[in-house]
Design a protein around this motif. Sequence first.
Motif, PDB file in Angstrom:
ATOM      1  N   CYS A 185      92.947  59.015   0.479  1.00 19.61           N
ATOM      2  CA  CYS A 185      93.190  59.432  -0.902  1.00 19.61           C
ATOM      3  C   CYS A 185      93.876  60.788  -0.910  1.00 19.61           C
ATOM      4  O   CYS A 185      93.356  61.758  -0.358  1.00 19.61           O
ATOM      5  CB  CYS A 185      91.859  59.499  -1.639  1.00 19.61           C
ATOM      6  N   CYS A 186      95.063  60.860  -1.573  1.00 23.36           N
ATOM      7  CA  CYS A 186      95.791  62.127  -1.542  1.00 23.36           C
ATOM      8  C   CYS A 186      96.503  62.451  -2.847  1.00 23.36           C
ATOM      9  O   CYS A 186      97.272  63.421  -2.902  1.00 23.36           O
ATOM     10  CB  CYS A 186      96.821  62.112  -0.404  1.00 23.36           C
ATOM     11  N   GLY A 187      96.297  61.672  -3.915  1.00 20.43           N
ATOM     12  CA  GLY A 187      97.065  61.919  -5.138  1.00 20.43           C
ATOM     13  C   GLY A 187      96.267  61.688  -6.404  1.00 20.43           C
ATOM     14  O   GLY A 187      95.155  61.144  -6.372  1.00 20.43           O
ATOM     15  N   LEU A 188      96.852  62.083  -7.539  1.00 22.85           N
ATOM     16  CA  LEU A 188      96.129  62.004  -8.800  1.00 22.85           C
ATOM     17  C   LEU A 188      97.028  61.708 -10.003  1.00 22.85           C
ATOM     18  O   LEU A 188      96.659  61.981 -11.146  1.00 22.85           O
ATOM     19  CB  LEU A 188      95.365  63.317  -9.045  1.00 22.85           C
ATOM     20  N   THR A 189      98.190  61.113  -9.777  1.00 25.10           N
ATOM     21  CA  THR A 189      99.108  60.899 -10.901  1.00 25.10           C
ATOM     22  C   THR A 189      98.551  59.926 -11.930  1.00 25.10           C
ATOM     23  O   THR A 189      98.965  59.954 -13.087  1.00 25.10           O
ATOM     24  CB  THR A 189     100.473  60.386 -10.403  1.00 25.10           C
ATOM     25  N   ALA A 190      97.610  59.047 -11.531  1.00 27.86           N
ATOM     26  CA  ALA A 190      97.003  58.118 -12.482  1.00 27.86           C
ATOM     27  C   ALA A 190      95.688  58.643 -13.043  1.00 27.86           C
ATOM     28  O   ALA A 190      95.046  57.973 -13.848  1.00 27.86           O
ATOM     29  CB  ALA A 190      96.771  56.758 -11.826  1.00 27.86           C
ATOM     30  N   GLY A 191      95.282  59.843 -12.616  1.00 25.71           N
ATOM     31  CA  GLY A 191      94.064  60.428 -13.141  1.00 25.71           C
ATOM     32  C   GLY A 191      93.207  61.061 -12.068  1.00 25.71           C
ATOM     33  O   GLY A 191      93.307  60.715 -10.885  1.00 25.71           O
ATOM     34  N   THR A 192      92.366  61.981 -12.489  1.00 30.20           N
ATOM     35  CA  THR A 192      91.485  62.686 -11.559  1.00 30.20           C
ATOM     36  C   THR A 192      90.090  62.088 -11.506  1.00 30.20           C
ATOM     37  O   THR A 192      89.288  62.478 -10.660  1.00 30.20           O
ATOM     38  CB  THR A 192      91.355  64.165 -11.971  1.00 30.20           C
ATOM     39  N   HIS A 193      89.789  61.150 -12.391  1.00 30.98           N
ATOM     40  CA  HIS A 193      88.444  60.588 -12.442  1.00 30.98           C
ATOM     41  C   HIS A 193      88.261  59.530 -11.359  1.00 30.98           C
ATOM     42  O   HIS A 193      89.226  58.946 -10.861  1.00 30.98           O
ATOM     43  CB  HIS A 193      88.183  59.962 -13.813  1.00 30.98           C
ATOM     44  N   PHE A 194      87.012  59.284 -11.018  1.00 34.44           N
ATOM     45  CA  PHE A 194      86.671  58.238 -10.050  1.00 34.44           C
ATOM     46  C   PHE A 194      85.405  57.572 -10.564  1.00 34.44           C
ATOM     47  O   PHE A 194      84.289  58.010 -10.272  1.00 34.44           O
ATOM     48  CB  PHE A 194      86.471  58.838  -8.656  1.00 34.44           C
ATOM     49  N   ASN A 195      85.579  56.521 -11.354  1.00 33.43           N
ATOM     50  CA  ASN A 195      84.440  55.833 -11.957  1.00 33.43           C
ATOM     51  C   ASN A 195      83.922  54.769 -11.002  1.00 33.43           C
ATOM     52  O   ASN A 195      84.122  53.572 -11.185  1.00 33.43           O
ATOM     53  CB  ASN A 195      84.854  55.206 -13.294  1.00 33.43           C
ATOM     54  N   GLY A 196      83.254  55.224  -9.959  1.00 27.49           N
ATOM     55  CA  GLY A 196      82.864  54.333  -8.883  1.00 27.49           C
ATOM     56  C   GLY A 196      81.397  53.973  -8.889  1.00 27.49           C
ATOM     57  O   GLY A 196      80.612  54.418  -9.721  1.00 27.49           O
ATOM     58  N   ASN A 197      81.037  53.102  -7.949  1.00 29.66           N
ATOM     59  CA  ASN A 197      79.642  52.793  -7.662  1.00 29.66           C
ATOM     60  C   ASN A 197      79.484  52.693  -6.149  1.00 29.66           C
ATOM     61  O   ASN A 197      80.468  52.753  -5.412  1.00 29.66           O
ATOM     62  CB  ASN A 197      79.204  51.496  -8.370  1.00 29.66           C
ATOM     63  N   VAL A 198      78.263  52.515  -5.702  1.00 34.95           N
ATOM     64  CA  VAL A 198      78.002  52.565  -4.262  1.00 34.95           C
ATOM     65  C   VAL A 198      78.205  51.231  -3.559  1.00 34.95           C
ATOM     66  O   VAL A 198      78.189  51.178  -2.329  1.00 34.95           O
ATOM     67  CB  VAL A 198      76.565  53.068  -3.983  1.00 34.95           C
ATOM     68  N   PHE A 199      78.417  50.137  -4.305  1.00 34.38           N
ATOM     69  CA  PHE A 199      78.460  48.820  -3.680  1.00 34.38           C
ATOM     70  C   PHE A 199      79.485  48.690  -2.544  1.00 34.38           C
ATOM     71  O   PHE A 199      79.153  48.169  -1.470  1.00 34.38           O
ATOM     72  CB  PHE A 199      78.696  47.731  -4.728  1.00 34.38           C
ATOM     73  N   PRO A 200      80.743  49.120  -2.730  1.00 30.56           N
ATOM     74  CA  PRO A 200      81.694  48.953  -1.624  1.00 30.56           C
ATOM     75  C   PRO A 200      81.276  49.707  -0.363  1.00 30.56           C
ATOM     76  O   PRO A 200      81.604  49.280   0.751  1.00 30.56           O
ATOM     77  CB  PRO A 200      83.000  49.531  -2.188  1.00 30.56           C
ATOM     78  N   PHE A 201      80.555  50.799  -0.549  1.00 29.21           N
ATOM     79  CA  PHE A 201      80.179  51.625   0.592  1.00 29.21           C
ATOM     80  C   PHE A 201      78.984  51.059   1.348  1.00 29.21           C
ATOM     81  O   PHE A 201      78.917  51.157   2.579  1.00 29.21           O
ATOM     82  CB  PHE A 201      79.902  53.051   0.119  1.00 29.21           C
ATOM     83  N   ILE A 202      78.046  50.454   0.604  1.00 31.80           N
ATOM     84  CA  ILE A 202      76.844  49.960   1.278  1.00 31.80           C
ATOM     85  C   ILE A 202      76.906  48.465   1.589  1.00 31.80           C
ATOM     86  O   ILE A 202      76.150  47.977   2.430  1.00 31.80           O
ATOM     87  CB  ILE A 202      75.562  50.277   0.476  1.00 31.80           C
TER      88      ILE A 202
END
Length: 328
Positions: free
Chosen positions: A243-260
């Motif tokens: 991850c290196c950019g933010l032209t589409a936005g600075t938010h990250f509305n994530g959850n933990v499912f992909p990580f766990i």
Amino acid sequence: MTTYRALWVTEEPQFKQQVIRRDLDELPAGEVLVRVHYSSLNYKDALSATGNRGVTRNFPHTPGIDAAGVVEHSTAEGFVPGDEVIVTGYDLGMNTYGGLADYIRVPASWLIKRPAGLSLREAMILGTAGFTAGLCVYKLVRAGLQTGDGDVLVTGATGGVGSVAVKLLSQLGYRVVAATGKADQIPFLQELGAAEVIDRAELGEGTDRPMLKSRWAAAVDTVGGDVLFNVVKSLNYGGSVACCGLTAGTHFNGNVFPFILRGANLLGVDSVELPLVAKASMWDMLSLQWKMDLEPLVDEISLEDTPQAIARILAGHQKGRVLVNVIG
């Protein structure tokens, strides 16, 4: 008193860019005076040139986060007149007068000597954007990405970082899928080595779902926002996204499912405050084992052309890299 040309951004009350002559004595204090031969234009430069206070606090100002040139004067051990040097990142072009000028004066701790495998011109075709693309690919490889693992996605693929990432990943043997909203640039991306080009709108689908179907072995994301989280949700098991950019936005509305559930890796990439030894190592890689034919990427302009080029970047009409030939 010696004068020099510089792109000068003023607020009067609207922000305006023009090339003017300034006195050399007006440069900030620093150990090394560099005659700039080449610079480049990045999205951050366009933000600085139009008054974004998150990039540049005080105006008037000279943008330019990249510079490559020749040392003219030095009080620092290790640099002498005639040395060819590169500066990217740190405070250059942000709150220190930058590389869109005939001269810069900077601390020696910001400088690296030009790698033998790159000319000054080639170094600035890469610039911060190309350097960042190299860091992204390096992090993916360090995380275990191999050429047979599957498709590698690049978002914002026609931009500076994205286009170099497409070129580099393809050259290294990965199957690259480029995402763009510019259908007319599909031939450009194919020329860089993209095996497939998809519409960026596809990456905006499913934002309300906690997980998406596995699709990507890895990704270089230059846009952020909902696109980034959808890419994370679409990674194969153990996959990584740099991850290196933010032209589409600075938010990250994530959850933990992909990580766990899939062991996904989200790899942050910074090219600004990276220690100098790490910067030098990456420049060495880009000049040797990862050296690319950069000509398909480049739009070369003069210093006087920079205001128009900045407008094109902000309007989303620029592709690849913008090389600023300062010395002419």
